[in-house]
Write a protein that holds these residues in place. Structure first.
Motif: not given
Length: 248
Positions: A227-230, A232-248
């Motif tokens: 939520m913080s990344c989205l 713009g409060m901090e840089e996105y950490d790609h080690s955090i799983e956020h399933s691309p299937k559920y991002t459009v």
């Protein structure tokens, strides 16, 4: 038409949109071209699990509100019809349908279905520990609902029998958390029969998958980080799983 335009106006003011269940992504798509992300409710607690006592029975447990939308009358009928003395169905909780189900069980003389009534929160680790499979059941019209008990069940590392369609069923299948059935008598009955015959090893595999999925997808720190990344409060950490299937 007026309402549709109003909804589009609301979403036009948003930079990023988050939804608590994946099914809402497609529902919102006609109203906005903004990014829509699946941001689930996080797991509120980790249960300290005791060892399961040896009972000789396979224990199926539904925990929660016992109402009409849970479709439990059909669940009870399907389970009871199998007349398997090596299995037990436990219904933990209360609600407007409790007395109706109790009368049904009494009338059909099902001996392997137990009602505990409402239990205090501190009793739930014991309830989960004594259960082999946890049940989620909802009628078809609630296909976009991701019940809070889903997070509780997987946090406890328990296999799930999902008598449900839609988002929850897809998550159970995608992450191999147990089995699913349509909210129909024959499908439920067949699901119970299959689960009664599954090996303890298979239940353990599903339970481990559940626990790992809880840590990856429903961990509070990870979700707050997303939520913080989205925002713009901090840089996105790609080690955090956020399933691309559920991002459009």
């Amino acid at each position: 038409m007026l309402l549709d335009n109003f909804v589009r106006l609301i979403y036009s003011a948003c930079g990023t949109i988050g939804v608590s269940s994946p099914g809402f992504i497609e529902k919102l798509r006609p109203y906005t071209d903004k990014e829509i992300h699946f941001i689930p409710q996080w797991t509120t607690q980790r249960l300290a699990m005791a060892s399961k006592a040896v009972s000789g029975k396979r224990i199926f447990t539904f925990a929660g509100n016992i109402g009409s939308v849970q479709n439990l009358e059909m669940v009870v009928e399907a389970f009871g019809s199998l007349k398997n003395e090596e299995a037990e169905l436990r219904l933990v909780g209360g609600g407007v349908f409790l007395e109706r189900l109790q009368k049904l069980v009494q009338a059909k003389q099902y001996r392997n279905i137990v009602f505990t009534g409402r239990l205090p929160q501190e009793k739930m680790p014991e309830v989960f520990a004594q259960s082999d499979v946890m049940i989620i059941s909802l009628k078809r019209e609630f296909a976009m609902t991701l019940p809070a008990k889903f997070q509780a069940y997987i946090a406890a590392g328990k296999p799930i029998f999902g008598i449900i369609t839609g988002d929850t069923a897809e998550l159970i299948e995608q992450y191999e958390l147990g089995m699913i059935a349509l909210p129909e008598f024959e499908s439920i009955r067949s699901g119970f029969q299959t689960l009664m015959q599954q090996s303890s090893r298979q239940l353990e595999v599903w339970g481990n998958n559940a626990r790992n999925t809880s840590k990856r997808l429903f961990d509070r720190t990870n979700i707050v980080g997303i939520m913080s990344c989205l925002c713009g409060m901090e840089e996105y950490d790609h080690s955090i799983e956020h399933s691309p299937k559920y991002t459009v």
